[in-house]
Design a protein around this motif. Structure first.
Motif, PDB file in Angstrom:
ATOM      1  N   TRP A  46       0.808  -1.227  -0.174  1.00  0.00           N
ATOM      2  CA  TRP A  46       0.188  -0.068  -0.147  1.00  0.00           C
ATOM      3  C   TRP A  46       0.769   1.249  -0.055  1.00  0.00           C
ATOM      4  O   TRP A  46       0.525   2.335  -0.378  1.00  0.00           O
ATOM      5  CB  TRP A  46      -0.872  -0.072   1.331  1.00  0.00           C
ATOM      6  CG  TRP A  46      -1.868  -1.180   1.281  1.00  0.00           C
ATOM      7  CD1 TRP A  46      -2.943  -1.188   0.517  1.00  0.00           C
ATOM      8  CD2 TRP A  46      -1.529  -2.304   1.616  1.00  0.00           C
ATOM      9  NE1 TRP A  46      -3.692  -2.385   0.692  1.00  0.00           N
ATOM     10  CE2 TRP A  46      -2.810  -3.276   1.431  1.00  0.00           C
ATOM     11  CE3 TRP A  46      -0.755  -3.004   2.452  1.00  0.00           C
ATOM     12  CZ2 TRP A  46      -2.924  -4.395   1.933  1.00  0.00           C
ATOM     13  CZ3 TRP A  46      -0.819  -4.537   2.980  1.00  0.00           C
ATOM     14  CH2 TRP A  46      -1.828  -5.101   2.701  1.00  0.00           C
ATOM     15  N   VAL A  47       2.248   1.251   0.447  1.00  0.00           N
ATOM     16  CA  VAL A  47       2.919   2.377   0.552  1.00  0.00           C
ATOM     17  C   VAL A  47       4.327   1.786   0.029  1.00  0.00           C
ATOM     18  O   VAL A  47       5.319   1.324   0.809  1.00  0.00           O
ATOM     19  CB  VAL A  47       3.227   2.973   1.964  1.00  0.00           C
ATOM     20  CG1 VAL A  47       4.015   4.254   1.845  1.00  0.00           C
ATOM     21  CG2 VAL A  47       1.916   3.178   2.435  1.00  0.00           C
ATOM     22  N   PRO A  48       4.520   1.413  -1.478  1.00  0.00           N
ATOM     23  CA  PRO A  48       5.632   0.663  -1.751  1.00  0.00           C
ATOM     24  C   PRO A  48       6.935   1.582  -1.802  1.00  0.00           C
ATOM     25  O   PRO A  48       7.960   1.099  -1.562  1.00  0.00           O
ATOM     26  CB  PRO A  48       5.430   0.645  -3.416  1.00  0.00           C
ATOM     27  CG  PRO A  48       4.370   1.422  -3.589  1.00  0.00           C
ATOM     28  CD  PRO A  48       3.634   1.790  -2.365  1.00  0.00           C
ATOM     29  N   HIS A  49       6.924   2.857  -1.653  1.00  0.00           N
ATOM     30  CA  HIS A  49       8.330   3.714  -1.765  1.00  0.00           C
ATOM     31  C   HIS A  49       8.015   5.044  -0.483  1.00  0.00           C
ATOM     32  O   HIS A  49       7.698   5.983  -1.068  1.00  0.00           O
ATOM     33  CB  HIS A  49       8.610   4.363  -3.033  1.00  0.00           C
ATOM     34  CG  HIS A  49       8.439   3.312  -4.028  1.00  0.00           C
ATOM     35  ND1 HIS A  49       9.535   2.141  -4.094  1.00  0.00           N
ATOM     36  CD2 HIS A  49       7.795   2.822  -5.108  1.00  0.00           C
ATOM     37  CE1 HIS A  49       9.170   1.564  -5.066  1.00  0.00           C
ATOM     38  NE2 HIS A  49       8.307   2.028  -5.717  1.00  0.00           N
ATOM     39  N   PRO A  50       7.793   4.810   0.537  1.00  0.00           N
ATOM     40  CA  PRO A  50       7.410   5.746   1.451  1.00  0.00           C
ATOM     41  C   PRO A  50       8.818   6.852   1.532  1.00  0.00           C
ATOM     42  O   PRO A  50       9.801   6.791   1.328  1.00  0.00           O
ATOM     43  CB  PRO A  50       7.705   5.269   2.954  1.00  0.00           C
ATOM     44  CG  PRO A  50       7.696   3.920   2.609  1.00  0.00           C
ATOM     45  CD  PRO A  50       7.926   3.516   1.333  1.00  0.00           C
ATOM     46  N   VAL A  51       8.125   8.315   1.363  1.00  0.00           N
ATOM     47  CA  VAL A  51       8.826   9.535   1.472  1.00  0.00           C
ATOM     48  C   VAL A  51       8.987  10.062   2.486  1.00  0.00           C
ATOM     49  O   VAL A  51       8.122  10.788   3.131  1.00  0.00           O
ATOM     50  CB  VAL A  51       8.288  10.473   0.362  1.00  0.00           C
ATOM     51  CG1 VAL A  51       9.136  11.512   0.207  1.00  0.00           C
ATOM     52  CG2 VAL A  51       7.980   9.584  -0.962  1.00  0.00           C
ATOM     53  N   SER A  52      10.400   9.348   3.242  1.00  0.00           N
ATOM     54  CA  SER A  52      10.524  10.060   4.595  1.00  0.00           C
ATOM     55  C   SER A  52      10.624  11.606   4.464  1.00  0.00           C
ATOM     56  O   SER A  52      11.022  12.194   3.471  1.00  0.00           O
ATOM     57  CB  SER A  52      11.782   9.510   5.215  1.00  0.00           C
ATOM     58  OG  SER A  52      12.920   9.960   4.485  1.00  0.00           O
TER      59      SER A  52
END
Length: 181
Positions: free
Chosen positions: A134-140
């Protein structure tokens, strides 16, 4: 998340008097409605999503809310170029993490080109969360700062954050396109 909570998360990033915005990756409309609430009846929001069923839910939610803000639902992949009028702001809520990391800067550079000088770019994403379907590439927050530097906007300003029930923290951060001198 409900509309009231979403509005509280982005409230300080949406300046008074701004009127024309885009919500890229709008989905079924939680953040579109939050943005419309903040803009008021003089506002206009282009709600962009590639999923026609999500846009149908969004249209129904907008009709039910009767906010008076003009919401224009557009079926389009926000990762690809689109012809918008000059915008006061762009909101990318829970959507940038669907863009591959090596494409994120290019997408944000294109999004920046939609904004008038002084226009705001708001990103809502996850900090301290592991990747998932659901969140393949979280953007910190750190990654967002790197991306904003790469597209030549100031470091992000935190507008709000809250613990996520799915792990980590959901945050909203923004920066403005430099004004012409």
């Amino acid at each position: 998340m409900d509309v009231r909570t979403a509005a509280a998360l982005i409230r300080t990033a949406v300046p008074p008097g701004s009127a024309t915005w885009a919500d890229l990756g709008a989905g079924s409309g939680t953040f579109t409605l939050a943005l419309a609430t903040l803009l008021g009846p003089q506002g206009r929001v282009y709600a962009v999503d590639k999923d026609p069923s999500a846009l149908e839910e969004l249209r129904d939610a907008v009709d039910d809310a009767a906010l008076g803000t003009q919401v224009i639902a557009l079926q389009h992949d926000f990762r690809k170029a689109h012809d918008f009028p000059p915008l006061d702001g762009v909101l990318i809520a829970n959507a940038l993490h669907f863009v591959a990391p090596d494409e994120q800067a290019a997408v944000l550079r294109r999004v920046k080109s939609y904004l008038r000088p002084g226009g705001r770019l708001i990103v809502v994403d996850y900090d301290g969360r592991s990747a998932s379907a659901w969140v393949p590439h979280p953007v910190s927050k750190r990654r967002l700062a790197e991306l904003f530097k790469a597209i030549a906007v100031d470091a992000p300003t935190l507008a709000g954050s809250r613990p996520s029930r799915y792990g980590g923290t959901l945050y909203a951060a923004w920066s403005a396109v430099p004004t012409e001198s």
